[in-house]
Design a protein around this motif. Structure first.
Motif, PDB file in Angstrom:
ATOM      1  N   HIS A 270      61.934  60.456   2.462  1.00  0.00           N
ATOM      2  CA  HIS A 270      61.300  59.142   2.354  1.00  0.00           C
ATOM      3  C   HIS A 270      59.949  59.290   1.660  1.00  0.00           C
ATOM      4  O   HIS A 270      59.410  60.395   1.565  1.00  0.00           O
ATOM      5  N   LEU A 271      59.387  58.175   1.252  1.00  0.00           N
ATOM      6  CA  LEU A 271      58.070  58.203   0.623  1.00  0.00           C
ATOM      7  C   LEU A 271      57.036  58.838   1.548  1.00  0.00           C
ATOM      8  O   LEU A 271      56.162  59.571   1.100  1.00  0.00           O
ATOM      9  N   ASP A 272      57.141  58.564   2.866  1.00  0.00           N
ATOM     10  CA  ASP A 272      56.112  59.090   3.768  1.00  0.00           C
ATOM     11  C   ASP A 272      56.255  60.578   4.039  1.00  0.00           C
ATOM     12  O   ASP A 272      55.426  61.164   4.734  1.00  0.00           O
ATOM     13  N   THR A 273      57.302  61.222   3.508  1.00  0.00           N
ATOM     14  CA  THR A 273      57.376  62.682   3.601  1.00  0.00           C
ATOM     15  C   THR A 273      56.605  63.348   2.458  1.00  0.00           C
ATOM     16  O   THR A 273      56.434  64.567   2.475  1.00  0.00           O
ATOM     17  N   VAL A 274      56.169  62.555   1.496  1.00  0.00           N
ATOM     18  CA  VAL A 274      55.419  63.112   0.363  1.00  0.00           C
ATOM     19  C   VAL A 274      54.117  62.363   0.088  1.00  0.00           C
ATOM     20  O   VAL A 274      53.338  62.760  -0.775  1.00  0.00           O
ATOM     21  N   LYS A 282      41.549  57.626   0.784  1.00  0.00           N
ATOM     22  CA  LYS A 282      42.083  58.987   0.882  1.00  0.00           C
ATOM     23  C   LYS A 282      43.572  58.942   1.214  1.00  0.00           C
ATOM     24  O   LYS A 282      44.003  58.154   2.068  1.00  0.00           O
ATOM     25  N   PHE A 283      44.313  59.817   0.538  1.00  0.00           N
ATOM     26  CA  PHE A 283      45.771  59.857   0.684  1.00  0.00           C
ATOM     27  C   PHE A 283      46.231  61.307   0.684  1.00  0.00           C
ATOM     28  O   PHE A 283      45.658  62.147  -0.019  1.00  0.00           O
ATOM     29  N   THR A 284      47.267  61.596   1.460  1.00  0.00           N
ATOM     30  CA  THR A 284      47.946  62.879   1.319  1.00  0.00           C
ATOM     31  C   THR A 284      49.081  62.705   0.313  1.00  0.00           C
ATOM     32  O   THR A 284      49.647  61.617   0.202  1.00  0.00           O
ATOM     33  N   TYR A 285      49.405  63.768  -0.398  1.00  0.00           N
ATOM     34  CA  TYR A 285      50.581  63.703  -1.272  1.00  0.00           C
ATOM     35  C   TYR A 285      51.070  65.108  -1.575  1.00  0.00           C
ATOM     36  O   TYR A 285      50.341  66.090  -1.399  1.00  0.00           O
ATOM     37  N   HIS A 286      52.315  65.171  -1.992  1.00  0.00           N
ATOM     38  CA  HIS A 286      52.926  66.443  -2.368  1.00  0.00           C
ATOM     39  C   HIS A 286      53.009  66.487  -3.888  1.00  0.00           C
ATOM     40  O   HIS A 286      53.699  65.654  -4.503  1.00  0.00           O
ATOM     41  N   PRO A 287      52.319  67.398  -4.536  1.00  0.00           N
ATOM     42  CA  PRO A 287      52.257  67.414  -6.005  1.00  0.00           C
ATOM     43  C   PRO A 287      53.616  67.489  -6.685  1.00  0.00           C
ATOM     44  O   PRO A 287      53.758  67.064  -7.846  1.00  0.00           O
ATOM     45  N   ALA A 288      54.647  67.990  -5.994  1.00  0.00           N
ATOM     46  CA  ALA A 288      55.955  68.154  -6.621  1.00  0.00           C
ATOM     47  C   ALA A 288      56.644  66.830  -6.936  1.00  0.00           C
ATOM     48  O   ALA A 288      57.670  66.817  -7.615  1.00  0.00           O
ATOM     49  N   LEU A 328      39.890  49.970  -6.019  1.00  0.00           N
ATOM     50  CA  LEU A 328      39.027  51.110  -5.761  1.00  0.00           C
ATOM     51  C   LEU A 328      38.504  51.677  -7.074  1.00  0.00           C
ATOM     52  O   LEU A 328      39.241  51.789  -8.053  1.00  0.00           O
ATOM     53  N   ASP A 329      37.233  52.046  -7.087  1.00  0.00           N
ATOM     54  CA  ASP A 329      36.678  52.708  -8.263  1.00  0.00           C
ATOM     55  C   ASP A 329      37.116  54.157  -8.329  1.00  0.00           C
ATOM     56  O   ASP A 329      37.313  54.725  -9.403  1.00  0.00           O
ATOM     57  N   GLU A 330      37.281  54.769  -7.152  1.00  0.00           N
ATOM     58  CA  GLU A 330      37.713  56.163  -7.096  1.00  0.00           C
ATOM     59  C   GLU A 330      38.442  56.397  -5.782  1.00  0.00           C
ATOM     60  O   GLU A 330      38.299  55.643  -4.817  1.00  0.00           O
ATOM     61  N   LEU A 331      39.271  57.424  -5.754  1.00  0.00           N
ATOM     62  CA  LEU A 331      39.972  57.788  -4.522  1.00  0.00           C
ATOM     63  C   LEU A 331      40.287  59.265  -4.562  1.00  0.00           C
ATOM     64  O   LEU A 331      40.134  59.936  -5.580  1.00  0.00           O
ATOM     65  N   VAL A 332      40.729  59.779  -3.412  1.00  0.00           N
ATOM     66  CA  VAL A 332      41.035  61.201  -3.286  1.00  0.00           C
ATOM     67  C   VAL A 332      42.494  61.369  -2.903  1.00  0.00           C
ATOM     68  O   VAL A 332      42.955  60.807  -1.907  1.00  0.00           O
ATOM     69  N   LEU A 333      43.236  62.117  -3.706  1.00  0.00           N
ATOM     70  CA  LEU A 333      44.590  62.532  -3.365  1.00  0.00           C
ATOM     71  C   LEU A 333      44.511  63.963  -2.854  1.00  0.00           C
ATOM     72  O   LEU A 333      44.120  64.870  -3.588  1.00  0.00           O
ATOM     73  N   ILE A 334      44.870  64.166  -1.596  1.00  0.00           N
ATOM     74  CA  ILE A 334      44.748  65.472  -0.959  1.00  0.00           C
ATOM     75  C   ILE A 334      46.114  66.151  -0.980  1.00  0.00           C
ATOM     76  O   ILE A 334      47.058  65.693  -0.322  1.00  0.00           O
ATOM     77  N   PRO A 335      46.262  67.240  -1.737  1.00  0.00           N
ATOM     78  CA  PRO A 335      47.591  67.843  -1.903  1.00  0.00           C
ATOM     79  C   PRO A 335      48.040  68.617  -0.677  1.00  0.00           C
ATOM     80  O   PRO A 335      47.267  69.357  -0.065  1.00  0.00           O
ATOM     81  N   CYS A 336      49.292  68.439  -0.322  1.00  0.00           N
ATOM     82  CA  CYS A 336      49.902  69.198   0.773  1.00  0.00           C
ATOM     83  C   CYS A 336      49.805  70.691   0.458  1.00  0.00           C
ATOM     84  O   CYS A 336      50.093  71.116  -0.666  1.00  0.00           O
ATOM     85  N   GLY A 337      49.373  71.470   1.448  1.00  0.00           N
ATOM     86  CA  GLY A 337      49.263  72.908   1.240  1.00  0.00           C
ATOM     87  C   GLY A 337      48.230  73.297   0.214  1.00  0.00           C
ATOM     88  O   GLY A 337      48.259  74.427  -0.293  1.00  0.00           O
ATOM     89  N   GLY A 338      47.330  72.387  -0.118  1.00  0.00           N
ATOM     90  CA  GLY A 338      46.296  72.677  -1.105  1.00  0.00           C
ATOM     91  C   GLY A 338      46.815  72.808  -2.515  1.00  0.00           C
ATOM     92  O   GLY A 338      46.096  73.238  -3.409  1.00  0.00           O
TER      93      GLY A 338
END
Length: 411
Positions: A270-274, A282-288, A328-338
């Motif tokens: 699902h979308l919420d797994t990535v 701020k958001f988490t995401y999986h770069p893949a 938003l003017d800017e935001l942060v995408l925080i990659p899973c596992g860095g």
């Protein structure tokens, strides 16, 4: 009377949530039928219950009201007429297993008090549950290698998927996989028969008998104006378009539906797994999920002001699309596992991107995803870790295991 549903964001302070404590349905998993029931392994029931209780206590200790699916369902079917209707609905949708034993199984279920009935439907009806002298057909007396009249529902502890609250309405979802389709019966009956909900006008923007699939893990409420939905292995583009039309026609707040295409593989279910929202910016995401050049297929759906048609705009950048729809003017995408190829893949498999925000910048995560959790903390996020050795075997994280009923609105 205060309305019983209110979810206008992913991050508003969580006030009420629906959970399901894993039960006997987990012990009715066997190696032979794991694939049929969408599991890769068999969790150890006492341990998974202990972990789930830890999760529930974390939420309760934060002042969040925790509701349980089996309790609500038991309260919803106290009337004989409702209970009979529920049994008939379950049996009708389980015809492939019953094979002519409809009346036998119906009589057995009718003999159970409401609380035991609910748990039995969830855990599955094993053929040995019914006394030999109650079996009235030849085929019921003859050996049959398949052990169930009703399959167990081991995925039920992922309460996010069968239904999802949007504003003061709800989607009662058509699940993609046959093994999970019956799960949304419970929310259908709770909304229509439980006294907490049935006294209110609750619009159903999607119904479980719709033609196309839609699952709650793909539904993210980014703001009171924007819903993001994953085009995934479990949610179809047609289902998203159907929901968008319903939202634009039947309510005034949601102005945009953002359809985000993700790879249709089991790891990215699902979308919420990535991808999850954890704060205003701020958001988490999986770069893949991105192509090598960082692009994706994203579509913004809006109501055409001059016709009944939808206006669809294609985008290719997740970050730029989020900035546009959330102003938003800017935001942060925080990659899973860095973003590390090894840690990212490992922790995404164990739902490192599947966070449950209980307030802006406060998230519940699995303890096993220590790389992702450290990076979240480095970005100013309060991370509350929960035990996860057994819970993670079902391929879902804290967001998957929770269905928000009420959140505070974001100012």
């Amino acid at each position: 009377m205060k309305h019983p549903l209110n979810v206008t964001s992913e991050i508003g302070e969580l006030k009420t949530v629906l959970l399901h404590r894993p039960g006997k349905e987990i012990e009715n998993l066997t190696p032979q039928y794991l694939k049929r029931l969408l599991f890769d392994d068999i969790p150890f029931l006492p341990a998974i219950q202990k972990e789930h209780d830890y999760f529930a206590n974390i939420l309760s200790n934060r002042g969040i009201e925790v509701l349980y699916l089996d309790k609500l369902m038991t309260e919803a079917i106290q009337q004989d007429e409702t209970r009979i209707s529920f049994i008939e609905k379950v049996l009708w949708e389980s015809q492939s297993n019953i094979n002519g034993s409809y009346e036998t199984v119906k009589d057995y279920l009718l003999s159970l008090p409401p609380d035991e009935l609910v748990k039995k439907v969830m855990s599955g009806v094993v053929k040995s549950d019914i006394d030999q002298d109650k079996k009235i057909h030849l085929h019921e007396l003859m050996p049959d290698h398949y052990p169930f009249y009703l399959d167990p529902m081991p995925n039920l502890y992922f309460t996010r998927d069968p239904a999802a609250v949007i504003g003061e309405g709800i989607t009662i979802n058509r699940m993609h996989e046959p093994a999970r389709r019956r799960e949304s019966i419970f929310m259908d009956y709770i909304m229509n028969h439980h006294p907490r909900f049935n006294k209110h006008e609750i619009p159903a923007y999607f119904k479980r008998d719709d033609l196309y699939s839609l699952e709650g893990g793909d539904e993210l409420i980014l703001s009171d104006e924007v819903v993001a939905i994953g085009v995934s292995a479990r949610t179809s583009a047609q289902g998203i378009e159907k929901l968008a039309r319903e939202l634009f026609t039947r309510q005034k707040s949601i102005k945009k539906v953002v359809a985000v295409e993700i790879p249709k593989i089991r790891a990215f279910m699902h979308l919420d797994t990535v991808f999850t929202m954890i704060d205003h910016d701020k958001f988490t995401y999986h770069p893949a999920i991105e192509d090598k050049d960082g692009s994706m297929k994203i579509y913004i759906l809006e109501q055409d002001e001059n016709s009944d048609l939808l206006k669809i705009t294609e985008k290719n950048s997740l970050k730029e699309t989020l900035k546009e729809v959330l102003y938003l003017d800017e935001l942060v995408l925080i990659p899973c596992g860095g973003g590390c190829p090894i840690a990212s893949a490992r922790e995404q498999w164990n739902d490192g991107s599947n966070t449950l925000a209980i307030a802006p910048g406060v998230v519940v995560t699995y303890d096993r995803n220590y790389v992702s959790n450290d990076i979240l903390r480095q970005n100013g996020v309060e991370v509350i870790e929960i035990l996860s050795s057994e819970l993670s075997r079902g391929r879902g994280g804290p967001r998957c295991m929770s269905m928000p009923i009420i959140r505070e609105n974001i100012n």
